[in-house]
Enzyme design. Sequence first.
Site, PDB file in Angstrom:
ATOM      1  N   GLU A 192       0.988  -1.310   0.054  1.00  0.00           N
ATOM      2  CA  GLU A 192      -0.085   0.215  -0.109  1.00  0.00           C
ATOM      3  C   GLU A 192       1.100   1.076  -0.146  1.00  0.00           C
ATOM      4  O   GLU A 192       1.452   1.511   1.052  1.00  0.00           O
ATOM      5  CB  GLU A 192      -0.889   0.021   1.360  1.00  0.00           C
ATOM      6  CG  GLU A 192      -2.171   0.925   1.073  1.00  0.00           C
ATOM      7  CD  GLU A 192      -1.720   2.230   1.650  1.00  0.00           C
ATOM      8  OE1 GLU A 192      -1.579   3.261   0.553  1.00  0.00           O
ATOM      9  OE2 GLU A 192      -2.078   2.697   2.811  1.00  0.00           O
ATOM     10  N   CYS A 217      -2.026   9.327   2.516  1.00  0.00           N
ATOM     11  CA  CYS A 217      -1.603   8.615   1.356  1.00  0.00           C
ATOM     12  C   CYS A 217      -3.132   8.770   0.367  1.00  0.00           C
ATOM     13  O   CYS A 217      -3.026   9.106  -0.774  1.00  0.00           O
ATOM     14  CB  CYS A 217      -1.367   7.233   1.212  1.00  0.00           C
ATOM     15  SG  CYS A 217      -2.275   5.903   2.187  1.00  0.00           S
TER      16      CYS A 217
END
Length: 453
Positions: free
Chosen positions: A229, A263
Amino acid sequence: MSTIETSNPYNGNSLKSYKLDSKASIDKKLNLANETFADWKQYEIEERIDLLKSLADELHQNKNNLSKLMTDEMGKPILESKAEIDKCIFLIDFYIKNGDQFLEDDLIDTDANESFISYDPMGCILAVMPWNFPFWQVMRFAVPTLTAGNVALLKHASNVTGCAVAIEKLFRDAGFPEGCFQTLITDHKTIETIMSNDIVKAVSLTGSEKAGRKIAELAGKNLKPSLLELGGNNACIILEDADLDKHIGTMVKARMQNTGQSCIAAKRFIVVEAIYDQFLEKFTTKVKSLKPGNPMEEGTTVSCLAREDLAETLEQQIKKSIDLGAKVFYGNKRDGAFYEPTILTEVTPKMPVFKEETFGPIAAIIKVKNEDEAYKMASDSQFGLGTMVFTKDYDAATDRITEIEDGGFFINEMVKSDPRLPFGGTKISGYGRELSKEGMLAFVNKKTVYINH
């Protein structure tokens, strides 16, 4: 370097020194993990779920101290730290309610008298985790992974070493067997050695694109599964019919939550020209209402970045974008690790604030002519974590889902992770999925069982 020193990014005060694990200490933890797995995998799912209940209790009882630790180490506003602990408890509750169902054998009708898929744990899973959500990122990996019968080793970001130690203690105090969850206090140079050890069966990384490429390379070299990720450059599309009065708060939160260090934050605001002026006015007013200050004070809504070098990097990205023609509409002052919430207009795809991930409180605003151009501009990215669209025409937005290659598509809501839904990205934002059933099955052996009488 034989120690890790943590410090408070808001005031620069030294917090604590941690001695790095020696090679012998790391080997001992690996061997303990291997020994523990032999017993842990035999636990009934009901036993593991009982331990999850104890883990949730530990988080609840220690919420204030853990939140303070998080804020001390990486500067998150204290109310957001408390919300992060609450989200971890919500995550645990989800797997308490659904873990047994997710791991049930999947019966398949074939020519056999009996055939099914058995979901068996793999063994010791290594997690390499970031500092921006120091409890949530770890828990969303560890809870489903351990509940599936695996054991875990954590290599956390060095600036949140205290959080890493506290997380191991939480599992231990909740009654998980010794060796079920262990923290490695080490540097990135040792990761290659750890990953090459046969005891480690797979790796999960949340981090930068650069770190992802390195971990993927090591995983491939050692023929071990990996889940990545990585970074994001999420677009927030504001169409002509967007209800700004209703959603402007969500749009600002999508960029400024965690002082922009996420993010999945909205980083590129792509606005149709018919609503552009109205959006810019309301967005700026809302940004101006943010309360900068000491992250330990409950009134603070935006504070320092986690390290001064991160603020310096953001400053350079903004400066290069201004040199290429971007205009400072609001903000753009730095003081040490603090970066003032900033709005840039006249942003184009050639600028760093458009094409790179910006980790801080800066909103890049892009004006487009119409809806078609908005979706085209949103897709102009190497990243693929998520896109958000604000519009009253939900049906038209739904028709566009397949046009966006990202791992998530949110209509009239900010991109966010939810234990009930799978989470992950595409392109250079990584691969694999965390959370939901997919997250629980990320590190299991999907074993085909075929029985004839």
